[in-house]
Design a protein around this motif. Sequence first.
Motif, mmCIF file in Angstrom:
data_model
loop_
_atom_site.group_PDB
_atom_site.id
_atom_site.type_symbol
_atom_site.label_atom_id
_atom_site.label_comp_id
_atom_site.label_asym_id
_atom_site.label_seq_id
_atom_site.Cartn_x
_atom_site.Cartn_y
_atom_site.Cartn_z
ATOM 1 N N LYS A 116 31.207 31.827 54.093
ATOM 2 C CA LYS A 116 31.572 32.687 52.965
ATOM 3 C C LYS A 116 32.902 33.374 53.285
ATOM 4 C CE LYS A 116 32.034 35.369 49.597
ATOM 5 N NZ LYS A 116 31.869 36.790 49.467
ATOM 6 N N GLU B 141 39.587 38.192 48.525
ATOM 7 C CA GLU B 141 40.698 39.062 48.904
ATOM 8 C C GLU B 141 41.481 38.534 50.093
ATOM 9 O OE1 GLU B 141 39.578 43.165 49.240
ATOM 10 O OE2 GLU B 141 39.583 43.368 47.061
ATOM 11 N N GLY C 49 36.332 36.030 44.546
ATOM 12 C CA GLY C 49 37.390 35.985 43.531
ATOM 13 C C GLY C 49 38.204 37.260 43.457
ATOM 14 N N PHE D 203 40.419 38.635 40.323
ATOM 15 C CA PHE D 203 39.726 39.485 39.358
ATOM 16 C C PHE D 203 38.401 39.978 39.922
ATOM 17 C CE2 PHE D 203 37.578 40.724 35.470
ATOM 18 C CZ PHE D 203 38.619 41.279 34.739
ATOM 19 N N ARG D 204 38.128 41.246 39.758
ATOM 20 C CA ARG D 204 36.874 41.822 40.230
ATOM 21 C C ARG D 204 36.181 42.471 39.039
ATOM 22 N NH1 ARG D 204 35.164 42.539 45.349
ATOM 23 N NH2 ARG D 204 37.107 42.065 46.403
ATOM 24 N N GLY D 205 34.994 41.985 38.729
ATOM 25 C CA GLY D 205 34.284 42.427 37.533
ATOM 26 C C GLY D 205 34.014 43.916 37.495
ATOM 27 N N ALA E 206 33.547 40.949 32.062
ATOM 28 C CA ALA E 206 34.357 41.118 33.270
ATOM 29 C C ALA E 206 33.807 40.243 34.399
ATOM 30 C CB ALA E 206 34.369 42.584 33.682
ATOM 31 N N THR F 43 36.719 32.680 40.943
ATOM 32 C CA THR F 43 36.243 31.952 42.132
ATOM 33 C C THR F 43 36.470 30.442 41.982
ATOM 34 O OG1 THR F 43 33.945 31.528 41.461
ATOM 35 C CG2 THR F 43 34.397 33.675 42.458
ATOM 36 N N GLY G 156 30.112 31.538 41.535
ATOM 37 C CA GLY G 156 29.035 32.423 41.992
ATOM 38 C C GLY G 156 27.661 31.875 41.681
ATOM 39 N N GLY H 99 26.550 32.042 38.644
ATOM 40 C CA GLY H 99 26.596 31.711 37.224
ATOM 41 C C GLY H 99 26.111 32.867 36.357
ATOM 42 N N TYR I 124 26.501 40.456 36.932
ATOM 43 C CA TYR I 124 25.770 41.466 37.717
ATOM 44 C C TYR I 124 25.424 40.996 39.124
ATOM 45 C CZ TYR I 124 25.475 43.843 33.270
ATOM 46 O OH TYR I 124 25.809 44.436 32.083
ATOM 47 N N PHE I 125 25.981 39.867 39.539
ATOM 48 C CA PHE I 125 25.770 39.438 40.924
ATOM 49 C C PHE I 125 27.116 39.323 41.623
ATOM 50 C CE2 PHE I 125 21.859 38.036 38.884
ATOM 51 C CZ PHE I 125 20.915 38.465 39.799
ATOM 52 N N ASP J 126 28.529 37.180 47.415
ATOM 53 C CA ASP J 126 27.677 37.253 48.614
ATOM 54 C C ASP J 126 26.248 36.844 48.258
ATOM 55 O OD1 ASP J 126 29.596 37.973 50.418
ATOM 56 O OD2 ASP J 126 29.306 40.124 50.155
#
Length: 241
Positions: free
Chosen positions: A14, A18, A56, A60-62, A75, A83, A136, A138, A141-142, A145
Amino acid sequence: MSERKPVYRRVLLKFSGEALMGAQGFGIDQDVVERLAHEVAEVRGLGVEVALVVGGGNIFRGLRASAAGMDRATADYMGMLATVINSLALQDALERRGAKTRVMSAITMQQVAEPYIRRRAIRHLEKGRIVIFAAGTGNPYFSTDTAAGLRAMEIGAEAILKGTKVDGVYDKDPVGHSDARRFDEVSYIEVLKRDLKVMDSTAISLCRDNRLPIIVYDFTRPGNTLRVVCGENIGTKVVGE
Ligand code: UDP
């Protein structure tokens, strides 16, 4: 270098999104991508079956966008698409090194990636292909990781090797605390109780419930990924109590 022997048969790596931006502050630093691809290909060269999840956050970070007012689910979908971009960058760099790869996306986009099908992913790994899991889980809210934990379990990986910018898990932030102590080993429950910054709590709980070891190490130092795969004690192992 003496002959290296891996201690794992199948791992999931993983990498945070960033990390891919290097010193740029945004987007993809091609030098970083090339170096990471080199290291991943090296691990595969030892005969280890390798799956990869990349974040990602460099694009972009949700959570950040939703804090600024954007609808959270929208978002998060944008974060998942980020990603995919990173996954394609890594795939390209890996294939130029002669590695065989497949990108499997949790959000169907058949023109650029295969849809994620668990049994197919396992088959790819058995054939020696590096499988990059994109988008991720899919689900909004996750985090990636959590995606890493989920996919690692689904494919029967023996551990998640989590590459970060620090060389393990500390009892407090090593930046600004000269007395911060690094753990060689720490339990999932300890991570949750002390809110140690390893992964978000959903990801940690998932790994804990299924006893999936996580190894946190500094992947910015060249050669470290290979060292971890060969069992060198250079990071922190998160395991059961
Ligand atoms: N994301 C999501 N569901 C997932 C994985 C990721 O919604 O299963 C979104 C979420 O918005 C997250 C973004 O994708 O902020 C990028 O992933 P992450 O922040 O985990 O990347 P990293 O911190 O590793 O760069």
